[in-house]
Every structure is written in structure tokens, then in C-alpha cells.
Scaffold this active site. Structure first.
Site, PDB file in Angstrom:
ATOM      1  N   ASP A  38      17.333  43.939  19.440  1.00 33.80           N
ATOM      2  CA  ASP A  38      16.721  43.806  18.116  1.00 33.80           C
ATOM      3  C   ASP A  38      17.542  44.537  17.058  1.00 33.80           C
ATOM      4  OD1 ASP A  38      14.812  42.898  16.349  1.00 33.80           O
ATOM      5  OD2 ASP A  38      13.371  44.491  16.769  1.00 33.80           O
ATOM      6  N   GLY A  41      19.828  41.776  12.113  1.00 33.00           N
ATOM      7  CA  GLY A  41      19.700  41.518  10.676  1.00 33.00           C
ATOM      8  C   GLY A  41      19.768  42.816   9.883  1.00 33.00           C
ATOM      9  N   ARG A  42      19.041  43.823  10.353  1.00 33.58           N
ATOM     10  CA  ARG A  42      19.035  45.108   9.637  1.00 33.58           C
ATOM     11  C   ARG A  42      20.413  45.774   9.673  1.00 33.58           C
ATOM     12  NH1 ARG A  42      13.852  47.270  12.653  1.00 33.58           N
ATOM     13  NH2 ARG A  42      14.266  45.354  13.821  1.00 33.58           N
ATOM     14  N   ARG A  51      22.662  38.456   7.116  1.00 40.48           N
ATOM     15  CA  ARG A  51      22.078  38.664   8.439  1.00 40.48           C
ATOM     16  C   ARG A  51      22.910  38.074   9.579  1.00 40.48           C
ATOM     17  NH1 ARG A  51      16.863  39.942   9.375  1.00 40.48           N
ATOM     18  NH2 ARG A  51      16.870  38.584  11.191  1.00 40.48           N
ATOM     19  N   SER A  83      13.082  34.087  20.677  1.00 44.81           N
ATOM     20  CA  SER A  83      11.696  33.939  21.122  1.00 44.81           C
ATOM     21  C   SER A  83      11.100  32.623  20.637  1.00 44.81           C
ATOM     22  CB  SER A  83      10.853  35.105  20.594  1.00 44.81           C
ATOM     23  OG  SER A  83      10.596  34.940  19.209  1.00 44.81           O
ATOM     24  N   ASN A  86      10.701  32.823  17.037  1.00 46.68           N
ATOM     25  CA  ASN A  86      11.875  32.895  16.158  1.00 46.68           C
ATOM     26  C   ASN A  86      12.175  31.571  15.450  1.00 46.68           C
ATOM     27  OD1 ASN A  86      13.611  35.292  18.290  1.00 46.68           O
ATOM     28  ND2 ASN A  86      12.483  35.684  16.403  1.00 46.68           N
ATOM     29  N   LEU A 213       6.304  44.602  22.234  1.00 41.48           N
ATOM     30  CA  LEU A 213       6.956  43.710  23.201  1.00 41.48           C
ATOM     31  C   LEU A 213       7.365  42.378  22.595  1.00 41.48           C
ATOM     32  CD1 LEU A 213       4.951  44.311  26.488  1.00 41.48           C
ATOM     33  CD2 LEU A 213       7.254  45.059  25.912  1.00 41.48           C
ATOM     34  N   SER A 214       6.776  42.009  21.458  1.00 45.97           N
ATOM     35  CA  SER A 214       7.132  40.741  20.806  1.00 45.97           C
ATOM     36  C   SER A 214       7.111  39.563  21.793  1.00 45.97           C
ATOM     37  CB  SER A 214       8.502  40.844  20.115  1.00 45.97           C
ATOM     38  OG  SER A 214       8.516  41.921  19.204  1.00 45.97           O
ATOM     39  N   GLU A 225       9.456  50.928  32.984  1.00 51.94           N
ATOM     40  CA  GLU A 225       9.652  52.074  32.084  1.00 51.94           C
ATOM     41  C   GLU A 225      10.293  51.589  30.787  1.00 51.94           C
ATOM     42  OE1 GLU A 225       8.608  55.147  32.696  1.00 51.94           O
ATOM     43  OE2 GLU A 225       7.852  54.530  34.663  1.00 51.94           O
TER      44      GLU A 225
HETATM   45  C1  IPE Z   1      12.169  39.941  19.429  1.00 44.50           C
HETATM   46  O1  IPE Z   1      12.647  40.339  18.211  1.00 44.50           O
HETATM   47  C2  IPE Z   1      12.904  38.728  19.875  1.00 44.50           C
HETATM   48  C3  IPE Z   1      14.301  38.951  20.195  1.00 44.50           C
HETATM   49  C4  IPE Z   1      14.930  40.086  20.241  1.00 44.50           C
HETATM   50  C5  IPE Z   1      15.011  37.763  20.533  1.00 44.50           C
HETATM   51  P1  IPE Z   1      11.962  39.908  16.832  1.00 44.50           P
HETATM   52  O2  IPE Z   1      12.803  40.523  15.797  1.00 44.50           O
HETATM   53  O3  IPE Z   1      11.760  38.457  16.795  1.00 44.50           O
HETATM   54  O4  IPE Z   1      10.541  40.617  16.953  1.00 44.50           O
HETATM   55  P2  IPE Z   1       9.512  41.060  15.840  1.00 44.50           P
HETATM   56  O5  IPE Z   1       9.294  39.894  14.932  1.00 44.50           O
HETATM   57  O6  IPE Z   1      10.103  42.222  15.122  1.00 44.50           O
HETATM   58  O7  IPE Z   1       8.301  41.469  16.616  1.00 44.50           O
HETATM   59  C1  IPE Z   2      17.614  40.355  17.015  1.00 43.33           C
HETATM   60  O1  IPE Z   2      17.868  40.811  15.716  1.00 43.33           O
HETATM   61  C2  IPE Z   2      18.186  38.991  17.285  1.00 43.33           C
HETATM   62  C3  IPE Z   2      17.218  37.891  17.290  1.00 43.33           C
HETATM   63  C4  IPE Z   2      15.927  38.004  17.260  1.00 43.33           C
HETATM   64  C5  IPE Z   2      17.753  36.561  17.363  1.00 43.33           C
HETATM   65  P1  IPE Z   2      16.947  40.378  14.508  1.00 43.33           P
HETATM   66  O2  IPE Z   2      17.473  39.107  13.952  1.00 43.33           O
HETATM   67  O3  IPE Z   2      15.534  40.372  14.919  1.00 43.33           O
HETATM   68  O4  IPE Z   2      17.233  41.548  13.484  1.00 43.33           O
HETATM   69  P2  IPE Z   2      16.142  42.318  12.630  1.00 43.33           P
HETATM   70  O5  IPE Z   2      15.126  42.844  13.603  1.00 43.33           O
HETATM   71  O6  IPE Z   2      15.552  41.316  11.679  1.00 43.33           O
HETATM   72  O7  IPE Z   2      16.897  43.407  11.963  1.00 43.33           O
HETATM   73 MG    MG Z   3      14.019  41.729  14.909  1.00 47.29          MG
END
Ligand code: IPE
Ligand code: IPE
Ligand code: MG
Length: 261
Positions: A38, A41-42, A51, A83, A86, A213-214, A225
Site C-alpha cells: 500500500d 499513490g502517496r 500517482r 482488489s 480497486n 485488511l481491505s 501475525e
Molecule cells: C488494498 O489497498 C489493496 C491493495 C494493496 C491492492 P487499498 O489502497 O485499495 O485499500 P484502502 O482503500 O486504503 O482500504
Molecule cells: C497500492 O498503493 C497499490 C494498489 C492498490 C494498486 P495505492 O494505490 O493504494 O496507494 P495509496 O494508498 O493511495 O497511497
Molecule cells: Mg492504498
């Protein structure tokens, strides 16, 4: 899993101050480590970049995580890449990700050969864009005979959808008479999940500090763990993997019982 100790030591040469190979017990490496990658993007946004550059940088971190896991002798590495939720993201980002999955897999196939890694997918890959699905199927076919680490990439994966699918498969077999009602037990469910045949993860690592856990592996993580890292996925390194394993090895895993000590 067998591991080459010489290669491992070379891979982990020049440690930072807080962690080294000596910090962990090589005889107690988790069999299955799973990653929620995760914060791509940030990571990009923090540098004033779009992103998608975070997703591209995330590929490097994943390549390193695969190599790291092979070096450590981990049996199964799994990683959450996309996911079922997503798809809600802007179409442009979804397209970029689907394209990136396909091009990256093709580009990285030599690594899977070099390290004898077998690929599998968790999730509904049949409903992915055609090109991505074709490349995934090619990756599956080309690595099917590999006998080293298993690398399971969760794409179009959602744990609730996975459980609904398992329930339907059970119902179908019961209706067909090939499964008796009193044979519907935990293993009957587990065998119908995308993870069938894999041990449950001992260790889950999530980057970017999020404590949820998303919709990931709800069944399989029952006694796993958790280890949460306060850095974004593109910054996750081989040393973070050691830090996570070190923390894992200090946990008191009771499984509902009482402490051994
Ligand atoms: C979980 O991350 C899915 C993946 C890492 C592929 P998300 O960025 O989609 O989860 P939320 O929206 O913060 O819960
Ligand atoms: C995880 O990074 C990758 C995917 C879910 C595809 P994010 O794209 O969720 O990045 P943030 O959480 O928005 O920063
Ligand atoms: Mg994310």
C-alpha cells in the site's frame, strides 16, 4: 525450503545499524509471508509526482521482495496487487495498472526462471482485460514446472467474493451428491478458496501505516501475525523484510491456547 546460505549472506551484506541477518533465527523463517503493498499513490504525491509513478516504483520494491524471499528460503510469498474494490478508481489509473501488470510480468519472467519461482494468481483473473489475462496465463504455463518458491499475486481479489465463490462451489457439490452435508468442514471450504493447497500465512506485512485488511484473506489470516510498516510500498526494502521477520519471531503465538513458556 532449501536456501543457499552463501547467496543469502552476500545478499544481506552491509546492514544498516538496527538490523542484520544475525537478528533473526534462520531456522524459524515463516513458510508463507503475505504483503499488502500500500501507499504507491502517496509515495508519488509526496514528491509532487502523479500517482502512476508510484505504481511504477512499486514494481522495483516487489522485485526485491521476491528475491529477498527466495534468498531467505520462504516457501510462499503472496502479495495484494489489485482488489475487487480497486475498480472504483479513475479509469485511467485502472488501465495503467492492468497494463503495468502485463508488461511487468513479461519483463520479469527471466527472474522466475533464474530463481525457479512458480507463479499463481489469487482472484478472478478471467474478468481482467484480455491482454492482461493472456499474459497471466502465459506466466502460469511457463512457470508451472518450477519447484522453488511459489509467488501468488492477488489481482481482482476480494476475500468476500472468494468466500461467496467457495460457498457456491460447496453448494454445487452438495446438490450434485458428490459432497455430503457432514463433509462440509473447514478443509472443504479451504480447498475451494483461491489459496487451496497453500499454508496459511504466518506473517502479514502492510505498508503505509494503515490498520485494516481491505478485504484481504479474511479466512486465511485467522491466526496470522500482523506487522505494519510506516513507509510507503516503493520504499520497502530487504531490510524491512528482516525487521518484519525479527518482530514475528518475538511474538508469542498462542492460537487460543496458553503460552508455551
Ligand atoms: C488494498 O489497498 C489493496 C491493495 C494493496 C491492492 P487499498 O489502497 O485499495 O485499500 P484502502 O482503500 O486504503 O482500504
Ligand atoms: C497500492 O498503493 C497499490 C494498489 C492498490 C494498486 P495505492 O494505490 O493504494 O496507494 P495509496 O494508498 O493511495 O497511497
Ligand atoms: Mg492504498
Amino acid at each position: 525450503m532449501e536456501f543457499d546460505e552463501q547467496k543469502l549472506r552476500a545478499y544481506y551484506a552491509n546492514p544498516p545499524e538496527d538490523i542484520s541477518l544475525e537478528s533473526i533465527d534462520l531456522g524459524r523463517i515463516p513458510r508463507h509471508v503475505t504483503l499488502i503493498m500500500d501507499g504507491n499513490g502517496r509515495w508519488a504525491q509526496a514528491q509532487g509526482r502523479p500517482r502512476h509513478e508510484g505504481h511504477i516504483a512499486g514494481v522495483d520494491a516487489l522485485r526485491e521482495a521476491v528475491t529477498t524471499s527466495v534468498r531467505l528460503g520462504i516457501d510462499v510469498l503472496s502479495a495484494y496487487a489489485f482488489s475487487t474494490e480497486n475498480w472504483k478508481r479513475p479509469q485511467e489509473e485502472v488501465n495503467l495498472l492492468m497494463h503495468l501488470f502485463a508488461t511487468t510480468l513479461l519483463k520479469e519472467l527471466p527472474l522466475f526462471f533464474q530463481e525457479n519461482v512458480r507463479l499463481r494468481f489469487l482472484g478472478d483473473i478471467n474478468s481482467l482485460p484480455e491482454n492482461t489475462r493472456e499474459v497471466f496465463e502465459e506466466g502460469l504455463a511457463k512457470t508451472a514446472s518450477h519447484t522453488g518458491m511459489e509467488f501468488a499475486l492477488a489481482v481482482n481479489y476480494g476475500s468476500r467474493a472468494e468466500l461467496v465463490r467457495a460457498a457456491r462451489l460447496v453448494a454445487k457439490d452438495v446438490a450434485a451428491g458428490s459432497l455430503a452435508l457432514d463433509e462440509v468442514d473447514e478443509s472443504a471450504i479451504a480447498e475451494r478458496l483461491y489459496t487451496h493447497g497453500l499454508p496459511d500465512p504466518e506473517l502479514l506485512i502492510r505498508t503505509s501505516g494503515e490498520l485494516r485488511l481491505s478485504n484481504y484473506l479474511l479466512w486465511q489470516l485467522a491466526y496470522t501475525e500482523f506487522y505494519v510498516v510506516n513507509k510507503h510500498w516503493p520504499d520497502f526494502s530487504r531490510w524491512d523484510m528482516l525487521r518484519a521477520i525479527c518482530a514475528y519471531q518475538r511474538r508469542d503465538r498462542r492460537f487460543g491456547g496458553v503460552s508455551a513458556s
